[in-house]
Design a protein around this motif. Structure first.
Motif, PDB file in Angstrom:
ATOM      1  N   ALA A  12       0.831  -1.213   0.000  1.00 15.72           N
ATOM      2  CA  ALA A  12       0.000   0.000   0.000  1.00 15.72           C
ATOM      3  C   ALA A  12       0.864   1.261   0.000  1.00 15.72           C
ATOM      4  CB  ALA A  12      -0.930  -0.018   1.219  1.00 15.72           C
ATOM      5  N   LEU A  13       1.941   1.256   0.769  1.00 11.60           N
ATOM      6  CA  LEU A  13       2.833   2.415   0.793  1.00 11.60           C
ATOM      7  C   LEU A  13       3.458   2.669  -0.562  1.00 11.60           C
ATOM      8  CD1 LEU A  13       4.608   1.934   4.254  1.00 11.60           C
ATOM      9  CD2 LEU A  13       2.922   3.693   3.633  1.00 11.60           C
ATOM     10  N   ARG A  14       3.862   1.568  -1.257  1.00  7.94           N
ATOM     11  CA  ARG A  14       4.468   1.765  -2.585  1.00  7.94           C
ATOM     12  C   ARG A  14       3.440   2.299  -3.583  1.00  7.94           C
ATOM     13  NH1 ARG A  14       7.594  -2.796  -0.960  1.00  7.94           N
ATOM     14  NH2 ARG A  14       6.005  -4.275  -1.699  1.00  7.94           N
ATOM     15  N   LEU A  15       2.185   1.844  -3.497  1.00  8.52           N
ATOM     16  CA  LEU A  15       1.129   2.354  -4.387  1.00  8.52           C
ATOM     17  C   LEU A  15       0.848   3.833  -4.104  1.00  8.52           C
ATOM     18  CD1 LEU A  15      -1.370  -0.649  -4.456  1.00  8.52           C
ATOM     19  CD2 LEU A  15       0.081   0.160  -6.322  1.00  8.52           C
ATOM     20  N   MET A  16       0.848   4.162  -2.819  1.00 14.46           N
ATOM     21  CA  MET A  16       0.610   5.556  -2.464  1.00 14.46           C
ATOM     22  C   MET A  16       1.740   6.446  -2.976  1.00 14.46           C
ATOM     23  SD  MET A  16      -0.840   5.071   1.429  1.00 14.46           S
ATOM     24  CE  MET A  16      -0.827   6.836   1.747  1.00 14.46           C
ATOM     25  N   LEU A  17       2.977   5.978  -2.886  1.00 11.27           N
ATOM     26  CA  LEU A  17       4.106   6.751  -3.411  1.00 11.27           C
ATOM     27  C   LEU A  17       3.997   6.900  -4.924  1.00 11.27           C
ATOM     28  CD1 LEU A  17       7.074   5.335  -1.297  1.00 11.27           C
ATOM     29  CD2 LEU A  17       6.097   7.650  -1.176  1.00 11.27           C
ATOM     30  N   LEU A  18       3.569   5.809  -5.583  1.00 12.11           N
ATOM     31  CA  LEU A  18       3.418   5.867  -7.039  1.00 12.11           C
ATOM     32  C   LEU A  18       2.356   6.894  -7.422  1.00 12.11           C
ATOM     33  CD1 LEU A  18       4.081   4.739  -9.855  1.00 12.11           C
ATOM     34  CD2 LEU A  18       2.347   2.972  -9.458  1.00 12.11           C
ATOM     35  N   LEU A  19       1.204   6.891  -6.724  1.00 10.98           N
ATOM     36  CA  LEU A  19       0.136   7.841  -7.022  1.00 10.98           C
ATOM     37  C   LEU A  19       0.577   9.271  -6.701  1.00 10.98           C
ATOM     38  CD1 LEU A  19      -2.959   5.842  -5.681  1.00 10.98           C
ATOM     39  CD2 LEU A  19      -2.332   6.276  -8.069  1.00 10.98           C
ATOM     40  N   ALA A  20       1.329   9.417  -5.604  1.00 12.17           N
ATOM     41  CA  ALA A  20       1.816  10.760  -5.259  1.00 12.17           C
ATOM     42  C   ALA A  20       2.767  11.284  -6.331  1.00 12.17           C
ATOM     43  CB  ALA A  20       2.517  10.725  -3.898  1.00 12.17           C
ATOM     44  N   ALA A  22       2.736  10.360  -9.467  1.00  7.73           N
ATOM     45  CA  ALA A  22       1.931  10.657 -10.666  1.00  7.73           C
ATOM     46  C   ALA A  22       1.230  11.991 -10.509  1.00  7.73           C
ATOM     47  CB  ALA A  22       0.914   9.527 -10.886  1.00  7.73           C
ATOM     48  N   GLY A  23       0.779  12.302  -9.271  1.00 13.88           N
ATOM     49  CA  GLY A  23       0.114  13.594  -9.045  1.00 13.88           C
ATOM     50  C   GLY A  23       1.068  14.750  -9.258  1.00 13.88           C
ATOM     51  N   ILE A  24       2.303  14.593  -8.819  1.00 10.08           N
ATOM     52  CA  ILE A  24       3.288  15.666  -9.009  1.00 10.08           C
ATOM     53  C   ILE A  24       3.568  15.869 -10.489  1.00 10.08           C
ATOM     54  CG2 ILE A  24       5.698  16.295  -8.595  1.00 10.08           C
ATOM     55  CD1 ILE A  24       5.472  14.858  -5.906  1.00 10.08           C
ATOM     56  N   VAL A  25       3.730  14.736 -11.233  1.00 12.19           N
ATOM     57  CA  VAL A  25       3.960  14.854 -12.680  1.00 12.19           C
ATOM     58  C   VAL A  25       2.763  15.532 -13.345  1.00 12.19           C
ATOM     59  CG1 VAL A  25       4.265  13.526 -14.806  1.00 12.19           C
ATOM     60  CG2 VAL A  25       5.528  12.906 -12.748  1.00 12.19           C
ATOM     61  N   TRP A  26       1.540  15.157 -12.955  1.00 15.76           N
ATOM     62  CA  TRP A  26       0.310  15.754 -13.505  1.00 15.76           C
ATOM     63  C   TRP A  26       0.338  17.269 -13.267  1.00 15.76           C
ATOM     64  CZ3 TRP A  26      -4.792  12.830 -13.805  1.00 15.76           C
ATOM     65  CH2 TRP A  26      -5.793  13.590 -14.342  1.00 15.76           C
ATOM     66  N   TYR A  27       0.757  17.686 -12.083  1.00 15.19           N
ATOM     67  CA  TYR A  27       0.741  19.100 -11.718  1.00 15.19           C
ATOM     68  C   TYR A  27       1.693  19.909 -12.597  1.00 15.19           C
ATOM     69  CZ  TYR A  27       1.279  23.318  -8.907  1.00 15.19           C
ATOM     70  OH  TYR A  27       1.343  24.630  -8.491  1.00 15.19           O
ATOM     71  N   PHE A  28       2.883  19.311 -12.879  1.00  9.44           N
ATOM     72  CA  PHE A  28       3.869  20.068 -13.637  1.00  9.44           C
ATOM     73  C   PHE A  28       3.778  19.838 -15.142  1.00  9.44           C
ATOM     74  CE2 PHE A  28       5.926  20.015  -9.469  1.00  9.44           C
ATOM     75  CZ  PHE A  28       6.239  21.361  -9.334  1.00  9.44           C
ATOM     76  N   PHE A  29       3.392  18.614 -15.579  1.00 10.72           N
ATOM     77  CA  PHE A  29       3.470  18.299 -17.016  1.00 10.72           C
ATOM     78  C   PHE A  29       2.134  17.902 -17.647  1.00 10.72           C
ATOM     79  CE2 PHE A  29       7.534  17.193 -15.073  1.00 10.72           C
ATOM     80  CZ  PHE A  29       8.395  18.008 -15.791  1.00 10.72           C
ATOM     81  N   GLY A  30       1.123  17.781 -16.867  1.00 10.89           N
ATOM     82  CA  GLY A  30      -0.179  17.500 -17.443  1.00 10.89           C
ATOM     83  C   GLY A  30      -0.556  16.033 -17.280  1.00 10.89           C
ATOM     84  N   PRO A  31      -1.854  15.720 -17.577  1.00  6.13           N
ATOM     85  CA  PRO A  31      -2.370  14.357 -17.335  1.00  6.13           C
ATOM     86  C   PRO A  31      -1.785  13.313 -18.269  1.00  6.13           C
ATOM     87  CG  PRO A  31      -4.009  15.716 -18.443  1.00  6.13           C
ATOM     88  CD  PRO A  31      -2.900  16.639 -18.085  1.00  6.13           C
ATOM     89  N   ILE A  32      -1.463  13.685 -19.529  1.00  4.50           N
ATOM     90  CA  ILE A  32      -0.973  12.665 -20.466  1.00  4.50           C
ATOM     91  C   ILE A  32       0.391  12.148 -20.012  1.00  4.50           C
ATOM     92  CG2 ILE A  32      -0.222  12.243 -22.856  1.00  4.50           C
ATOM     93  CD1 ILE A  32      -2.326  14.305 -23.733  1.00  4.50           C
ATOM     94  N   VAL A  33       1.242  13.078 -19.635  1.00  2.25           N
ATOM     95  CA  VAL A  33       2.578  12.671 -19.165  1.00  2.25           C
ATOM     96  C   VAL A  33       2.462  11.863 -17.871  1.00  2.25           C
ATOM     97  CG1 VAL A  33       4.821  13.500 -18.382  1.00  2.25           C
ATOM     98  CG2 VAL A  33       3.662  14.652 -20.268  1.00  2.25           C
ATOM     99  N   ALA A  34       1.510  12.282 -17.006  1.00  5.21           N
ATOM    100  CA  ALA A  34       1.332  11.548 -15.749  1.00  5.21           C
ATOM    101  C   ALA A  34       0.852  10.129 -16.008  1.00  5.21           C
ATOM    102  CB  ALA A  34       0.335  12.291 -14.846  1.00  5.21           C
TER     103      ALA A  34
END
Length: 431
Positions: A12-20, A22-34
């Motif tokens: 669960a911790l690794r999934l949460m880190l992965l989602l976190a 992805a959220g950072i990438v989404w914030y800076f580069f958009g949903p497609i890159v995320a």
């Protein structure tokens, strides 16, 4: 902590880190890159899992040579436990191999035979004692039916009938065997063989000894009781006759006393509680005593010579006096009047030896091998005349065994006999 929680919390911790991430990438580069980053990360994780699955499969195919990886994530614990299981298994295998080797060694050293058969009597394993008893050869006969290897009818009947509650006594290969089959597990049987030949021989010797001793004691007792009855029923018996009877009773009483003393001597020599205590044996004094006793027994009827040309030895003076005295007295008893008896102590081939040579009646070859048996006599009537107990040479045998010495007998009927006692070189007494 619960094992399930220990497994799922890191996941669960690794999934949460992965989602976190992805959220950072989404914030800076958009949903497609995320989304692309998430898919890439999932592919990397899938490739990692497939890689470890392949390594696990490769290890399972060949656990002895393949090496377990260190792993990542949950695989670290899995590989760690597998490594521990492998190490414990190797330790158990080593212990099992050691115990199996000890068991086989113990089975090899057993005096009793042990053979393992399957439910249809095919030989799986046997120890060397079973090979000797039954004439088997494990390398040659493994996998063969035991009833085809041991064809004695009594043995086959015992197996066919299947009445294994009582053992079977079997005469096989000139030995007396006690055989028993013990079923174990569901498809195996143990065949046990015990060689009773020696115990049967000892038991026969015991019975013969008791019978012979009883017979030897009965004769003098009969004489003594007979004369006592005469004395009781005829109180006015003439003095000369009474003295003659008393003389005969004394002789028979002495005969019984000699027999009892010889039996006690044999018992003492055979006892493990009576170990040999070596001392310096003064050979010249001992030889002179033996010559003096032989001359007293001879009463001037024989020519008895003595030659002493050898060293003192280590041993028991009393026991050697008994053994040498028996050999010398036998020579006197079985040598006719005017015959000669030569006693000698000498060194030959660096070994001390005692020799008694007579010109007596001699011994036939078929009797020589049995001379040291208890109560064995070549000529029973002559033994009674000479007052022998039949135990003298048995005493000689046991004394020599205790001194690591050997007895050889060379005889020719009507010409004489030579008894030679050979001692080991180590028995020579060193100053």
């Amino acid at each position: 902590m619960n094992r399930r929680l220990v497994f799922w919390i890191p996941v669960a911790l690794r999934l949460m880190l992965l989602l976190a991430g992805a959220g950072i990438v989404w914030y800076f580069f958009g949903p497609i890159v995320a989304l692309a980053a998430i898919v890439g990360a999932m592919l990397v994780m899938l490739a990692t899992q497939l890689h470890y699955l392949f390594q696990l499969s490769d290890w399972l195919d060949n656990p002895s040579s393949a090496k377990l990886p260190d792993g990542w994530g949950a695989w670290t614990g899995i590989f760690s436990r597998l490594y521990k299981l492998r190490r414990d298994d190797e330790k158990n295998q080593a212990e099992l191999t050691e115990w199996l080797a000890r068991f086989r060694q113990a089975m090899r050293l057993l005096p009793d035979g042990v053979a393992i058969m399957d439910d249809v009597l095919f030989l799986e394993w046997c120890n060397p004692a079973a090979e000797r008893h039954l004439g088997l050869d494990l390398e040659r006969d493994k996998g063969m039916r035991v009833t085809n290897l041991v064809r004695t009818p009594a043995f086959i009947d015992y197996i066919v009938l299947g009445r294994y509650e009582q053992p079977l006594t079997l005469s096989l290969r000139e030995r007396k065997l006690i055989v028993q089959i013990i079923p174990f597990e569901s498809r195996r049987q143990i065949l046990v063989t015990h060689d009773a030949t020696e115990s049967e021989r000892v038991e026969m010797m015991r019975r013969d000894f008791i019978a012979n001793a009883s017979h030897e004691l009965r004769t003098p007792l009969t004489v003594i009781n007979g004369f006592l009855e005469i004395a009781f029923n005829q109180p006015s018996l003439e003095l000369q006759t009474r003295m003659s009877h008393l003389k005969l009773m004394i002789e028979q009483g002495q005969r019984m006393q000699n027999l009892v003393e010889d039996m006690l001597t044999l018992t003492r020599l055979e006892s493990v509680e009576y170990p040999l205590r070596p001392e310096r044996v003064d050979i010249r004094t001992l030889m002179e005593q033996i010559q003096h006793e032989a001359m007293a027994l001879s009463a001037g009827r024989h020519h008895i010579s003595l030659e002493v040309d050898g060293p003192d030895i280590k041993g028991s003076t009393d026991e050697l006096r008994s053994a040498f005295g028996n050999l010398a007295s036998n020579a006197v008893r079985y040598t006719p009047e005017q015959g000669s008896i030569a006693l000698a102590w000498r060194m030959k081939d660096n070994r001390p030896e005692f020799v008694v040579k007579d010109t007596g009646i001699g011994i036939r070859p078929e009797h020589i091998s049995r001379l040291t048996e208890r109560f064995y006599r070549v000529d029973k009537s002559r033994s009674r005349e000479t007052q022998g107990t039949g135990l003298g040479l048995a005493i000689v045998k046991h004394v020599l065994l205790r001194h690591d010495a050997t007895l050889s007998i060379d005889s020719e009927p009507d010409k004489g006999t030579t008894f030679t006692v050979k001692f080991p070189g180590k028995s020579v007494y060193a100053e």
